[in-house]
Write a protein that holds these residues in place. Structure first.
Motif, short mmCIF file in Angstrom:
data_model
loop_
_atom_site.label_atom_id
_atom_site.label_comp_id
_atom_site.label_asym_id
_atom_site.label_seq_id
_atom_site.Cartn_x
_atom_site.Cartn_y
_atom_site.Cartn_z
N ALA A 13 -0.15 6.86 -8.07
CA ALA A 13 0.74 6.37 -6.05
C ALA A 13 1.60 4.79 -6.58
N THR A 14 1.90 4.77 -7.51
CA THR A 14 2.34 3.26 -7.77
C THR A 14 4.08 3.77 -7.50
N VAL A 15 4.34 2.54 -6.73
CA VAL A 15 6.03 1.94 -6.24
C VAL A 15 6.59 0.98 -6.48
N ALA A 16 7.95 0.84 -6.04
CA ALA A 16 8.56 -0.32 -6.13
C ALA A 16 8.34 -1.60 -5.13
N SER A 17 8.31 -0.70 -3.93
CA SER A 17 8.08 -1.54 -2.55
C SER A 17 7.42 -0.54 -1.96
N ALA A 18 7.29 -1.56 -1.01
CA ALA A 18 6.25 -1.48 0.20
C ALA A 18 6.65 -1.84 1.66
N PRO A 19 6.45 -1.02 2.89
CA PRO A 19 6.71 -1.75 4.09
C PRO A 19 6.17 -2.80 4.32
N ALA A 20 6.04 -3.67 5.51
CA ALA A 20 6.07 -4.84 6.11
C ALA A 20 4.36 -5.12 6.25
N ALA A 21 4.23 -4.34 6.98
CA ALA A 21 2.87 -3.73 7.53
C ALA A 21 1.71 -3.92 6.12
N ARG A 22 0.44 -3.68 6.88
CA ARG A 22 -0.53 -3.91 5.43
C ARG A 22 -0.74 -2.03 5.63
N SER A 23 -0.78 -1.38 4.51
CA SER A 23 -0.42 0.00 4.43
C SER A 23 -1.77 0.57 2.88
N LEU A 24 -1.83 2.04 3.03
CA LEU A 24 -1.97 2.49 1.98
C LEU A 24 -1.50 2.05 0.92
N GLN A 25 0.22 1.62 0.97
CA GLN A 25 0.70 1.39 0.00
C GLN A 25 0.68 -0.23 -0.62
N ASP A 26 -0.18 -0.91 0.39
CA ASP A 26 -0.53 -2.03 0.07
C ASP A 26 -2.04 -2.37 -0.87
N ASP A 27 -2.99 -1.43 -0.17
CA ASP A 27 -4.26 -0.92 -0.64
C ASP A 27 -3.47 -0.84 -2.83
N LEU A 28 -3.05 0.06 -2.96
CA LEU A 28 -2.53 0.67 -3.99
C LEU A 28 -1.65 -0.31 -5.24
N ASP A 29 -1.03 -1.18 -3.98
CA ASP A 29 -0.29 -1.94 -4.84
C ASP A 29 -1.49 -3.97 -5.20
N ASP A 30 -2.44 -3.42 -4.36
CA ASP A 30 -3.32 -4.54 -4.73
C ASP A 30 -4.94 -3.73 -5.81
N PHE A 141 -12.01 -1.79 -5.44
CA PHE A 141 -12.41 -0.44 -4.85
C PHE A 141 -13.68 -0.04 -3.83
N GLU A 142 -14.61 -1.14 -4.48
CA GLU A 142 -15.44 -0.65 -3.42
C GLU A 142 -15.48 -1.81 -1.99
N ASP A 143 -14.53 -2.10 -2.46
CA ASP A 143 -13.90 -3.05 -1.05
C ASP A 143 -13.49 -2.18 -0.38
N LYS A 144 -12.07 -1.84 -1.12
CA LYS A 144 -11.14 -0.96 -0.13
C LYS A 144 -11.83 -0.04 0.94
N LEU A 145 -12.28 1.38 0.12
CA LEU A 145 -13.68 2.01 0.72
C LEU A 145 -14.02 1.32 2.28
N GLN A 146 -14.82 -0.06 2.62
CA GLN A 146 -15.30 -0.52 3.62
C GLN A 146 -13.88 -1.30 4.71
N THR A 147 -13.04 -1.49 3.51
CA THR A 147 -11.99 -2.57 5.21
C THR A 147 -11.15 -1.88 5.14
N SER A 148 -10.87 -0.50 4.40
CA SER A 148 -8.80 0.10 4.79
C SER A 148 -10.03 1.30 4.57
N PRO A 149 -9.09 1.55 6.45
CA PRO A 149 -9.01 3.14 7.33
C PRO A 149 -8.50 4.04 5.85
N GLU A 150 -6.84 3.33 5.54
CA GLU A 150 -5.96 3.96 5.04
C GLU A 150 -6.91 4.39 2.97
#
Length: 204
Positions: A13-30, A141-150
């Motif tokens: 799911a890697t891509v070049a850009s992400a929206p300004a608000a926190r999103s699933l893309q931001d999680d993947l970019d991390d 990965f474990e942190d995202k499961l706990q902190t990111s609903p997306e």
């Protein structure tokens, strides 16, 4: 080997850009931010230029047999549903996959929008895995499961994937069976990889 599955799931799911608000893309970019992308690219290029087995594998990926596997895999309704889910979440999955398709000369999924030490495919995989920050990726990965609903929703979406469609594809596609056999001929433990992926996502 758990980390391998995490990396595969995120890189798709890697891509070049992400929206300004926190999103699933931001999680993947991390996750992507933790990867040594330049080192991995250099490693892949070195193997491609110097390793005959990797060169043969690359030629195979550009051939008609793999093109048939590509078409059959992405024709599965579960796969299409997952890609649409990612698109709806703001992750341009089709764009990323079509970049791969353009590189390999494969059909686009959305036509409107193809003395260095080397050790074959196993050597490339082993060296690539050795470059990854395993502990950091697993912790994130474990942190995202706990902190990111997306991110949690994406993981649950993958867990609910109808694995039987992949089994049916393997059993009914001569091209997929030929691909799996080629991997086995090069010493890739396909069965273990499949079991690791199934266990990671809880597929039955």
């Amino acid at each position: 080997m758990k980390i391998t599955v995490i990396v595969i799931a995120c890189l798709m799911a890697t891509v070049a850009s992400a929206p300004a608000a926190r999103s699933l893309q931001d999680d993947l970019d991390d996750f992507v931010a933790l990867l040594p992308l330049d080192d991995l690219a250099s490693l892949a290029l070195r193997y491609l230029l110097t390793d005959e087995e990797v060169q043969e594998a690359f030629l195979y990926l550009q051939g008609e047999e793999f093109a048939a596997v590509w078409d059959q895999f992405f024709a599965l309704t579960e796969v299409r549903d997952l890609l649409n889910y990612l698109e709806d979440a703001g992750v341009p999955a089709y764009e990323s996959l079509n970049a791969v398709a353009a590189f390999l000369g494969l059909p686009a999924l959305k036509p409107t929008v193809r003395s260095l030490r080397t050790g074959g495919l196993n050597g490339l995989l082993d060296e690539a895995l050795a470059l990854l920050p395993h502990e950091e990726l697993e912790a994130l990965f474990e942190d995202k499961l706990q902190t990111s609903p997306e991110f949690k929703a994406l993981f649950e979406k993958l867990q609910s994937f109808e694995y039987k469609q992949l089994v049916d594809l393997f059993e009914n596609s001569a091209e997929v069976q030929a691909l799996v056999q080629k991997l086995r001929d090069h010493g890739i433990d396909v069965d273990r990889i499949v079991e690791l992926v199934k266990a990671f996502f809880g597929w039955k």
